[in-house]
Design a protein around this motif. Structure first.
Motif, PDB file in Angstrom:
ATOM      1  N   ILE A  12       2.513   2.378  -0.714  1.00  0.00           N
ATOM      2  CA  ILE A  12       2.482   2.105  -2.147  1.00  0.00           C
ATOM      3  C   ILE A  12       2.262   3.411  -2.897  1.00  0.00           C
ATOM      4  CG2 ILE A  12       1.162   0.955  -3.972  1.00  0.00           C
ATOM      5  CD1 ILE A  12       0.524  -1.242  -1.931  1.00  0.00           C
ATOM      6  N   GLU A  13       3.088   3.667  -3.902  1.00  0.00           N
ATOM      7  CA  GLU A  13       2.941   4.887  -4.675  1.00  0.00           C
ATOM      8  C   GLU A  13       1.650   4.834  -5.490  1.00  0.00           C
ATOM      9  OE1 GLU A  13       5.536   7.705  -7.740  1.00  0.00           O
ATOM     10  OE2 GLU A  13       6.301   5.769  -7.080  1.00  0.00           O
ATOM     11  N   GLU A  14       0.860   5.904  -5.390  1.00  0.00           N
ATOM     12  CA  GLU A  14      -0.451   5.979  -6.040  1.00  0.00           C
ATOM     13  C   GLU A  14      -1.284   4.729  -5.740  1.00  0.00           C
ATOM     14  OE1 GLU A  14      -0.929   8.962  -9.464  1.00  0.00           O
ATOM     15  OE2 GLU A  14       0.442   7.435 -10.220  1.00  0.00           O
ATOM     16  N   VAL A  15      -1.461   4.503  -4.455  1.00  0.00           N
ATOM     17  CA  VAL A  15      -2.196   3.332  -3.990  1.00  0.00           C
ATOM     18  C   VAL A  15      -3.629   3.333  -4.511  1.00  0.00           C
ATOM     19  CG1 VAL A  15      -2.924   4.477  -1.846  1.00  0.00           C
ATOM     20  CG2 VAL A  15      -2.717   1.979  -1.907  1.00  0.00           C
ATOM     21  N   TRP A  55      -7.928  -4.512   3.379  1.00  0.00           N
ATOM     22  CA  TRP A  55      -6.806  -4.538   2.438  1.00  0.00           C
ATOM     23  C   TRP A  55      -6.360  -3.124   2.079  1.00  0.00           C
ATOM     24  CZ3 TRP A  55      -6.397  -8.734  -1.908  1.00  0.00           C
ATOM     25  CH2 TRP A  55      -6.160  -9.974  -1.307  1.00  0.00           C
ATOM     26  N   TRP A  56      -7.317  -2.219   1.967  1.00  0.00           N
ATOM     27  CA  TRP A  56      -6.973  -0.837   1.641  1.00  0.00           C
ATOM     28  C   TRP A  56      -6.072  -0.232   2.727  1.00  0.00           C
ATOM     29  CZ3 TRP A  56      -6.798   2.716  -2.005  1.00  0.00           C
ATOM     30  CH2 TRP A  56      -6.690   4.060  -1.637  1.00  0.00           C
ATOM     31  N   GLU A  57      -6.427  -0.426   3.980  1.00  0.00           N
ATOM     32  CA  GLU A  57      -5.615   0.109   5.074  1.00  0.00           C
ATOM     33  C   GLU A  57      -4.211  -0.482   5.046  1.00  0.00           C
ATOM     34  OE1 GLU A  57      -6.353   2.549   7.083  1.00  0.00           O
ATOM     35  OE2 GLU A  57      -8.350   2.774   6.203  1.00  0.00           O
ATOM     36  N   GLU A  58      -4.106  -1.763   4.767  1.00  0.00           N
ATOM     37  CA  GLU A  58      -2.785  -2.385   4.684  1.00  0.00           C
ATOM     38  C   GLU A  58      -1.983  -1.824   3.512  1.00  0.00           C
ATOM     39  OE1 GLU A  58      -3.044  -6.654   4.756  1.00  0.00           O
ATOM     40  OE2 GLU A  58      -4.515  -6.636   6.373  1.00  0.00           O
ATOM     41  N   ALA A  59      -2.663  -1.558   2.394  1.00  0.00           N
ATOM     42  CA  ALA A  59      -1.973  -0.997   1.226  1.00  0.00           C
ATOM     43  C   ALA A  59      -1.478   0.420   1.519  1.00  0.00           C
ATOM     44  CB  ALA A  59      -2.904  -1.007   0.015  1.00  0.00           C
ATOM     45  N   VAL A  60      -2.318   1.215   2.182  1.00  0.00           N
ATOM     46  CA  VAL A  60      -1.923   2.587   2.526  1.00  0.00           C
ATOM     47  C   VAL A  60      -0.721   2.579   3.460  1.00  0.00           C
ATOM     48  CG1 VAL A  60      -2.648   4.666   3.761  1.00  0.00           C
ATOM     49  CG2 VAL A  60      -4.214   3.565   2.143  1.00  0.00           C
ATOM     50  N   LYS A  61      -0.748   1.703   4.444  1.00  0.00           N
ATOM     51  CA  LYS A  61       0.358   1.629   5.404  1.00  0.00           C
ATOM     52  C   LYS A  61       1.641   1.110   4.765  1.00  0.00           C
ATOM     53  CE  LYS A  61      -2.637   0.985   9.419  1.00  0.00           C
ATOM     54  NZ  LYS A  61      -3.104   0.049  10.482  1.00  0.00           N
ATOM     55  N   SER A  62       1.515   0.457   3.617  1.00  0.00           N
ATOM     56  CA  SER A  62       2.699  -0.068   2.914  1.00  0.00           C
ATOM     57  C   SER A  62       3.373   0.982   2.046  1.00  0.00           C
ATOM     58  CB  SER A  62       2.290  -1.260   2.042  1.00  0.00           C
ATOM     59  OG  SER A  62       1.806  -2.322   2.846  1.00  0.00           O
ATOM     60  N   SER A  68     -15.785  -2.519 -14.849  1.00  0.00           N
ATOM     61  CA  SER A  68     -14.967  -3.206 -13.852  1.00  0.00           C
ATOM     62  C   SER A  68     -13.845  -2.283 -13.396  1.00  0.00           C
ATOM     63  CB  SER A  68     -14.391  -4.519 -14.403  1.00  0.00           C
ATOM     64  OG  SER A  68     -13.361  -4.267 -15.329  1.00  0.00           O
ATOM     65  N   LEU A  69     -13.401  -2.507 -12.160  1.00  0.00           N
ATOM     66  CA  LEU A  69     -12.257  -1.813 -11.579  1.00  0.00           C
ATOM     67  C   LEU A  69     -11.240  -2.858 -11.162  1.00  0.00           C
ATOM     68  CD1 LEU A  69     -14.152   0.622  -9.161  1.00  0.00           C
ATOM     69  CD2 LEU A  69     -13.282   1.170 -11.447  1.00  0.00           C
ATOM     70  N   LEU A  70      -9.961  -2.549 -11.366  1.00  0.00           N
ATOM     71  CA  LEU A  70      -8.904  -3.486 -10.970  1.00  0.00           C
ATOM     72  C   LEU A  70      -7.789  -2.740 -10.254  1.00  0.00           C
ATOM     73  CD1 LEU A  70      -7.608  -6.324 -11.065  1.00  0.00           C
ATOM     74  CD2 LEU A  70      -6.532  -5.638 -13.217  1.00  0.00           C
ATOM     75  N   PHE A  71      -7.529  -3.150  -9.024  1.00  0.00           N
ATOM     76  CA  PHE A  71      -6.367  -2.670  -8.276  1.00  0.00           C
ATOM     77  C   PHE A  71      -5.279  -3.730  -8.344  1.00  0.00           C
ATOM     78  CE2 PHE A  71      -9.964  -0.569  -6.347  1.00  0.00           C
ATOM     79  CZ  PHE A  71      -9.514   0.713  -6.073  1.00  0.00           C
ATOM     80  N   PHE A  72      -4.026  -3.289  -8.555  1.00  0.00           N
ATOM     81  CA  PHE A  72      -2.879  -4.195  -8.486  1.00  0.00           C
ATOM     82  C   PHE A  72      -1.859  -3.581  -7.544  1.00  0.00           C
ATOM     83  CE2 PHE A  72       1.249  -5.700 -10.547  1.00  0.00           C
ATOM     84  CZ  PHE A  72       1.261  -6.875  -9.823  1.00  0.00           C
ATOM     85  N   TRP A  73      -1.750  -4.179  -6.366  1.00  0.00           N
ATOM     86  CA  TRP A  73      -0.779  -3.729  -5.376  1.00  0.00           C
ATOM     87  C   TRP A  73       0.364  -4.743  -5.358  1.00  0.00           C
ATOM     88  CZ3 TRP A  73      -5.726  -3.400  -2.088  1.00  0.00           C
ATOM     89  CH2 TRP A  73      -6.363  -2.168  -2.314  1.00  0.00           C
ATOM     90  N   ARG A  78      -8.323   2.130 -18.873  1.00  0.00           N
ATOM     91  CA  ARG A  78      -7.374   3.180 -18.547  1.00  0.00           C
ATOM     92  C   ARG A  78      -7.244   3.253 -17.027  1.00  0.00           C
ATOM     93  NH1 ARG A  78     -12.253   2.948 -19.679  1.00  0.00           N
ATOM     94  NH2 ARG A  78     -12.170   4.125 -21.627  1.00  0.00           N
ATOM     95  N   ILE A  79      -6.199   3.946 -16.568  1.00  0.00           N
ATOM     96  CA  ILE A  79      -6.016   4.148 -15.140  1.00  0.00           C
ATOM     97  C   ILE A  79      -6.777   5.391 -14.700  1.00  0.00           C
ATOM     98  CG2 ILE A  79      -4.358   4.579 -13.287  1.00  0.00           C
ATOM     99  CD1 ILE A  79      -3.995   1.846 -14.467  1.00  0.00           C
ATOM    100  N   VAL A  80      -7.570   5.256 -13.643  1.00  0.00           N
ATOM    101  CA  VAL A  80      -8.192   6.400 -12.981  1.00  0.00           C
ATOM    102  C   VAL A  80      -7.866   6.285 -11.494  1.00  0.00           C
ATOM    103  CG1 VAL A  80     -10.041   6.610 -14.693  1.00  0.00           C
ATOM    104  CG2 VAL A  80     -10.399   5.196 -12.663  1.00  0.00           C
ATOM    105  N   LEU A  81      -8.248   7.301 -10.736  1.00  0.00           N
ATOM    106  CA  LEU A  81      -7.895   7.335  -9.315  1.00  0.00           C
ATOM    107  C   LEU A  81      -9.142   7.221  -8.443  1.00  0.00           C
ATOM    108  CD1 LEU A  81      -5.223  10.188  -9.317  1.00  0.00           C
ATOM    109  CD2 LEU A  81      -4.850   7.709  -9.428  1.00  0.00           C
ATOM    110  N   LEU A  82      -9.112   6.271  -7.525  1.00  0.00           N
ATOM    111  CA  LEU A  82     -10.174   6.142  -6.543  1.00  0.00           C
ATOM    112  C   LEU A  82     -10.155   7.368  -5.635  1.00  0.00           C
ATOM    113  CD1 LEU A  82     -12.313   4.216  -5.165  1.00  0.00           C
ATOM    114  CD2 LEU A  82     -10.448   3.546  -3.631  1.00  0.00           C
TER     115      LEU A  82
END
Length: 211
Positions: A40-43, A31-38, A93-98, A60-64
């Motif tokens: 997405i800003e600040e994926v 899923w990460w590779e698909e998100a990067v190829k899409s 917990s960590l939450l990504f929303f693409w 809060r938002i942090v960066l992977l």
């Protein structure tokens, strides 16, 4: 604006048990590779939720900044509110929303500091301004005005120049997942949710959750 009337019907993809990896990290990697190829800003933006020892939550938002079979890495100030909460309660917990892919990934696990080498390697890869910023901000503490930050910045620029060491209060964390849920938006709110749960021997069970 009619807030209650804001809605979107999700129709891009489906998520089926027969089409996913058996390992949760491998599935995340896909899923990460698909998100990067899409594009997405600040994926790599993710919501980090922590809680005090009394159970009071904050997020809060942090960066992977990296992930592998061991977990998910980010960096921050150890003395910040999140740092202090993680010191007294290591469940996070960590939450990504693409939204462009109509996907969420929810990771629940425990957190610990990375080793010194990992923290140093990332810190010295940052721009000089960001390294100075790590010294300049007493993160999460009350300050009188923005001038405090600006004065600190000038002080540390003069003190360090271009050779900025890593502050002892700044470094990495790794979240070691216990479960990872993959959420794919579907039409009529009948979303697909697959929950991976870590078992002994580092195997994963996969279960479908009702939306």
């Amino acid at each position: 604006m009619d807030i209650a009337g804001i809605r979107k019907d999700y129709k891009l993809e489906a998520l089926d048990e027969t089409g996913v990896a058996k390992n949760a990290i491998e599935q995340f990697s896909q899923w990460w590779e698909e998100a990067v190829k899409s594009n997405i800003e600040e994926v790599n933006a993710m919501v980090l939720a922590t809680a005090s020892k009394e159970g009071v939550p904050t997020s809060r938002i942090v960066l992977l900044k990296g992930f592998d079979a061991n977990g998910f890495i980010f960096f921050t100030n150890y003395n910040s509110r999140k740092g202090l909460q993680m010191a007294e309660n290591n469940h996070v917990s960590l939450l990504f929303f693409w939204k462009e892919l109509e996907r969420q990934v929810n990771i629940i696990g425990t957190v610990q500091k990375t080793d010194t080498k990992t923290s140093d390697n990332y810190f010295f890869s940052r721009p000089v301004g960001s390294r100075i910023g790590a010294w300049s901000s007493p993160q999460s503490t009350i300050i009188d005005s923005r001038e405090v930050l600006e004065q600190n910045e000038q002080q540390y620029k003069q003190q360090f120049g271009e050779t900025v060491p890593r502050p002892p209060h700044w470094g990495g964390y790794i979240v070691k997942p216990k479960s990872i849920e993959f959420w794919q938006g579907r039409s009529n709110r009948l979303h697909d949710r697959l929950l991976y749960s870590l078992q002994q021997g580092n195997s994963w069970t996969i279960e479908r959750l009702a939306p």
